[in-house]
Design an enzyme around this catalytic site. Structure first.
Site, short mmCIF file in Angstrom:
data_model
loop_
_atom_site.label_atom_id
_atom_site.label_comp_id
_atom_site.label_asym_id
_atom_site.label_seq_id
_atom_site.Cartn_x
_atom_site.Cartn_y
_atom_site.Cartn_z
N GLY A 1 2.22 34.51 18.13
CA GLY A 1 3.54 35.13 18.08
C GLY A 1 4.25 35.21 19.41
O GLY A 1 5.25 35.94 19.54
N GLU B 1 -3.71 32.31 18.50
CA GLU B 1 -3.14 31.29 17.62
C GLU B 1 -1.66 31.02 17.93
O GLU B 1 -0.78 31.27 17.11
CB GLU B 1 -3.27 31.74 16.15
CG GLU B 1 -4.70 31.87 15.68
CD GLU B 1 -4.81 32.62 14.35
OE1 GLU B 1 -5.90 32.59 13.76
OE2 GLU B 1 -3.79 33.23 13.92
N PRO B 2 -1.35 30.49 19.10
CA PRO B 2 0.05 30.17 19.40
C PRO B 2 0.51 28.93 18.66
O PRO B 2 -0.25 28.00 18.44
CB PRO B 2 0.02 29.92 20.92
CG PRO B 2 -1.36 29.39 21.17
CD PRO B 2 -2.26 30.14 20.21
N GLY B 3 1.76 28.92 18.25
CA GLY B 3 2.35 27.75 17.64
C GLY B 3 3.72 27.49 18.23
O GLY B 3 3.96 26.49 18.91
N ARG C 1 16.32 28.62 9.76
CA ARG C 1 16.10 29.89 10.45
C ARG C 1 17.39 30.69 10.70
O ARG C 1 17.38 31.92 10.55
CB ARG C 1 15.35 29.68 11.76
CG ARG C 1 13.92 29.20 11.58
CD ARG C 1 13.15 29.17 12.90
NE ARG C 1 12.90 30.52 13.39
CZ ARG C 1 13.52 31.07 14.41
NH1 ARG C 1 14.45 30.40 15.08
NH2 ARG C 1 13.22 32.29 14.79
N TYR D 1 16.88 34.17 9.02
CA TYR D 1 16.58 35.26 9.94
C TYR D 1 17.76 35.69 10.81
O TYR D 1 17.62 36.62 11.61
CB TYR D 1 15.45 34.85 10.91
CG TYR D 1 14.14 34.48 10.27
CD1 TYR D 1 13.56 35.29 9.30
CD2 TYR D 1 13.47 33.33 10.65
CE1 TYR D 1 12.35 34.96 8.73
CE2 TYR D 1 12.25 32.99 10.08
CZ TYR D 1 11.70 33.80 9.12
OH TYR D 1 10.50 33.47 8.56
N CYS E 1 26.89 23.25 1.01
CA CYS E 1 27.89 24.02 0.27
C CYS E 1 27.51 25.50 0.24
O CYS E 1 27.23 26.08 -0.80
CB CYS E 1 28.00 23.47 -1.15
SG CYS E 1 29.45 24.08 -2.03
N GLU E 2 27.43 26.09 1.44
CA GLU E 2 27.08 27.50 1.62
C GLU E 2 27.83 28.03 2.84
O GLU E 2 27.80 27.41 3.91
CB GLU E 2 25.58 27.67 1.88
CG GLU E 2 24.67 27.28 0.75
CD GLU E 2 24.64 28.31 -0.37
OE1 GLU E 2 25.07 29.46 -0.14
OE2 GLU E 2 24.18 27.97 -1.47
N TYR F 1 9.21 25.37 13.39
CA TYR F 1 9.81 25.96 12.19
C TYR F 1 11.15 25.35 11.80
O TYR F 1 11.89 25.96 11.04
CB TYR F 1 9.94 27.48 12.35
CG TYR F 1 8.61 28.14 12.58
CD1 TYR F 1 7.66 28.19 11.57
CD2 TYR F 1 8.28 28.65 13.83
CE1 TYR F 1 6.42 28.77 11.80
CE2 TYR F 1 7.04 29.23 14.07
CZ TYR F 1 6.12 29.28 13.05
OH TYR F 1 4.89 29.84 13.27
#
Length: 477
Positions: free
Chosen positions: A275, A317-319, A364, A368, A395-396, A425
Site C-alpha cells: 500500500g 507486498e508492494p505493487g 480509477r 475513486y 457515453c458517461e 491499476y
C-alpha cells in the site's frame, strides 16, 4: 518537490498550482527516464511518444522497463537493509493485482522479489512465467475449491486464509493431495489507513480477514489439522499510504496477537502487506522507500523488544509503488471544448480536452475520484497554461481521465497527450465498456519498444458474441 497552491483560477482546486511552464515534467510523477526531445516531443525509455503512437496506435500504455526493474530492486534492498540492522530478514512479494504479465513476473524474479496473486488467472500467469510455486503467495476472500486444488497441487508457498470455511476447504484438499499446506491468517487490526474508504482494508466492517479476537480460534483450528501448517499473520491496512504511522499502530496490535500465539508454537512470519503511495500529481509527496522500510521495521523491532520476543521474518507486498510511476498512457486528442462555469462573481472557463480512451482503460478517476497529471506528448505547447479537464470518449458524464490540470491553451485535435503514473491499476482494471477494445501495453528500454500485452481488436470482441459465432455453446468459457 511540492508546488505552492495557487488559487488564481477560480475553478482550480487548492492543491493545484498554476505552472510557470505547462510543458514541465514534475519529479516523481513521471517515469525516471522521461524528458523532452529537442523538438518538444516526450521521450520515455529512449523512445519518442510520437513514434510509439505511430507504431502501436493510441491509446497505448507505456512502461519504462528499466524504471520498473530499478524500483523492484530498490524496494528489495531497502527492506533487506532495514531488517538486517536488527538481525532479521525480509521477503518482498510483488502484488500482481497492480499489473501482471509473464514479462513483469520475470522482472520481479530478476530483482529478487516473490509474487503475490489473488485469482486463478494471476496464479496461472505467474506459474507460466516460470515463477517457482514456492515463491508465490495466494490471496483472496473467496477462493474456490478449484483454485485451491490447483494452488496446493502446484506446491504454492503460502495461502493467506480469510475465513473459517476456507480453513476447512484447504485442510480437506491438502489431505486428499497428501500435502501439508503452509498458511497465513489474515487479520483486521482495526487501523483505518488515511486513504480512500474503498482502499482501506483493515477496519472492521469489511470483507477481508478475521478480527484480532477471532484469529486466535482460527489459528488453533489450523494447528489442529495435520494437513495445514500455520506460519504467521498477515495484515494489510490499505493503499496509497504515504507515512509509517498507520503501519506502526497496526504492527503493535498484530504483535500483541503474535505474542499470545507463541504460547502454542512458532510464529515465524509477519506479513504487513503493502500500500505504499506514489505521486500522481506534484502535490503528492511520498516518502522514499528506504525511509518507509526503516520506519516500519524499526517500529516492529521496538515493539518486539518491549515484549521480549524475537522479531519474526517480515514480509511486504508492494505493487503500485513498484510499477505505477514507471507507466504512462498516450492518447490522441479528438476535440476540445471551452465550457463556461458559473461562479459567485460571474463565470470562469474550463477547457475540456477529449481523448480516444477513458474509463475503459483507466477506471480509477471514475471509481475513486483519483487525480492524475497530464502533458502534451507530441510537442511542447506555445500557449499559456489553461485549466483543462481531460475526458474520455465513453457515453458517461463521469468518464474523466484527468479531472484538474493545466495544459498549454493551444492544445488541439491531433495532439498527443500523456497521462502519468498509470503503470498500476490501469490495464489491470480495464474493461470493454461501450465495446471498446483494451489497448496494448508496451515496454520500452534503451530506445527499443515491444508489446508485452497485446491490444484487443474489434474482431476479438465480436468473437465472443454467440449470435455471430454459434459454434460456442452454453457453458463454454
Amino acid at each position: 518537490m511540492v508546488s505552492v497552491p495557487d488559487t488564481a483560477h477560480p475553478l482550480a482546486p487548492a492543491w493545484l498550482a498554476t505552472p510557470g511552464d505547462a510543458n514541465d515534467l514534475a519529479d516523481l510523477v513521471w517515469p525516471a527516464s522521461a524528458h523532452r526531445a529537442g523538438d518538444g516531443a516526450l521521450v520515455v525509455g529512449g523512445a519518442r511518444a510520437t513514434d510509439l503512437a505511430e507504431r502501436f496506435g493510441t491509446p497505448v500504455l507505456v512502461l519504462d522497463e528499466q524504471d520498473v526493474r530499478d524500483r523492484a530492486a530498490r524496494t528489495r534492498a531497502a527492506f533487506d537493509a532495514a531488517t538486517a540492522r536488527h538481525g532479521g530478514s525480509a521477503r518482498v512479494y510483488y502484488a500482481g493485482k497492480a499489473f501482471l504479465t509473464s514479462e513483469v513476473a520475470r522482472w520481479m524474479l530478476d530483482a529478487g522479489l516473490n509474487v503475490d496473486v489473488c485469482s486463478r488467472g494471476e496464479l496461472e500467469t505467474a506459474l507460466a512465467a516460470g515463477v517457482p510455486a514456492e515463491r508465490i503467495g495466494f490471496h483472496g476472500n473467496n477462493k474456490s475449491a478449484g483454485e485451491l486444488e490447483r494452488a496446493i497441487g502446484a506446491g504454492i508457498g503460502t495461502i493467506i486464509v480469510d475465513s473459517d470455511i476456507e480453513i476447512e476447504r484447504i485442510g480437506a484438499i491438502a489431505e486428499r493431495l497428501g500435502a501439508c499446506q503452509r498458511v497465513l491468517v489474515r487479520v483486521r487490526s482495526g487501523v483505518h489507513a488515511d486513504t480512500h474508504e474503498f482502499l482501506a482494508t483493515a477496519h472492521e466492517d469489511q470483507k477481508f480477514g478475521f478480527s484480532l479476537d477471532e484469529a486466535e480460534r482460527a489459528v488453533a483450528r489450523i494447528r489442529a489439522l495435520a494437513s495445514t501448517s500455520f506460519v504467521g499473520l498477515h495484515c494489510h491496512i490499505g493503499s496509497q499510504i504515504f507515512g509509517v504511522d498507520g503501519f506502526r499502530e497496526s504492527a503493535a496490535r498484530v504483535l500483541a496477537l503474535h505474542e499470545r500465539l507463541l504460547a502454542g508454537g512458532d510464529v515465524p512470519l509477519l506479513n504487513l502487506g503493502g500500500g505504499f503511495g506514489i505521486a500522481y500529481t506534484r502535490a503528492d509527496d511520498p516518502a522514499p522507500i528506504e525511509d518507509l522500510a526503516d520506519g516500519i521495521v524499526d517500529a516492529v523491532a521496538s515493539e518486539c523488544a518491549a515484549r521480549g520476543i524475537a522479531m519474526p521474518t517480515l514480509a511486504f507486498e508492494p505493487g503500485r509503488s513498484v510499477i505505477g510511476p514507471a507507466g504512462l498512457t498516450v492518447y490522441t486528442v479528438g476535440t476540445t471544448k471551452p465550457v463556461a462555469v458559473e461562479i459567485p462573481d460571474g463565470s470562469a472557463q474550463r477547457l475540456y480536452v477529449a481523448v480516444d480512451g477513458g474509463m475503459s482503460d483507466n477506471v480509477r478517476p471514475a471509481l475513486y475520484g483519483a487525480q492524475y497529471s497530464a502533458r502534451l506528448a507530441s510537442r511542447a505547447g506555445d500557449g499559456a497554461p489553461a485549466l483543462v479537464r481531460v475526458v474520455g470518449m465513453h457515453c458517461e458524464s463521469g468518464d474523466v481521465v484527468v479531472d484538474h490540470e493545466f495544459l498549454p491553451d493551444d492544445v488541439a485535435p491531433g495532439d498527443l497527450v500523456a497521462v502519468a503514473s498509470t503503470g498500476a491499476y490501469s490495464a489491470a482494471m480495464s474493461s470493454n465498456y461501450n465495446h471498446v477494445p483494451r489497448p496494448p501495453v508496451v515496454a520500452v528500454r534503451g530506445g527499443e519498444a515491444r508489446v508485452i500485452l497485446r491490444g484487443e481488436t474489434i474482431d476479438d470482441l465480436l468473437a465472443r458474441d454467440t449470435g455471430l459465432h454459434p459454434a460456442h455453446t452454453e457453458g463454454e468459457r
